[in-house]
Motif scaffolding. Structure first.
Motif: not given
Ligand code: ZN
Length: 150
Positions: A37-52
């Motif tokens: 996802g993105l936070n367009p207000v600040c230009g932040d981008a994060v991807r999160l991967d989980l192993a269960l």
């Protein structure tokens, strides 16, 4: 008070440490769950991967770019929730939302994440700190992978 510091020194140190030396950075080739996802207000981008492993988070990585708060929050998330159950992860998510969005005092379940408490006073930065947590909330809503116990 334009020059008022954002955080006291202790909190700033934890956040700077995690933004300069983020933990668990990278992507998985076959994550059980993933979100970005993105936070367009600040230009932040994060991807999160989980192993269960059943309902336990046995692996957690993030990748992204953006401001110190967004990246430190994601790094702290991976450190805090590695090995947690999905139920525990939901509880920490709720405590983060309560602290940053609803203005509640930090819950003990947050551990080092309490370092982000000062962000609550700055609504624009709350979006930065919550980015990874919103992704996690979405991931926790996803159905349990087939084959795993519900
Ligand atoms: Zn940001």
């Amino acid at each position: 008070m334009a020059n008022e510091p954002l955080f006291d020194d202790l909190y700033r140190e934890v956040i700077l440490d995690h933004s300069r030396n983020p933990r668990n950075v990278g992507t998985m080739t076959a994550p059980d769950r993933t979100a970005e996802g993105l936070n367009p207000v600040c230009g932040d981008a994060v991807r999160l991967d989980l192993a269960l492993d059943s309902d336990q988070i046995c692996g957690l990585m993030f990748d992204g770019q953006g401001c110190a708060i967004s990246q430190a929050s994601a790094s702290l998330l991976t450190e805090r929730l590695h090995g947690a159950t999905l139920g525990e992860a939901r509880g920490v998510c709720q405590a983060m939302r309560a602290m940053l969005v609803e203005g509640a005092d930090p819950d003990a379940v947050l551990g080092d994440l309490e370092a982000l408490h000062g962000v609550a006073k700055f609504p624009v930065r709350v979006k930065c700190a919550m980015l990874a947590w919103k992704l996690l909330e979405g991931v926790l809503e996803q159905p349990t992978p087939s084959g795993a116990k519900a």
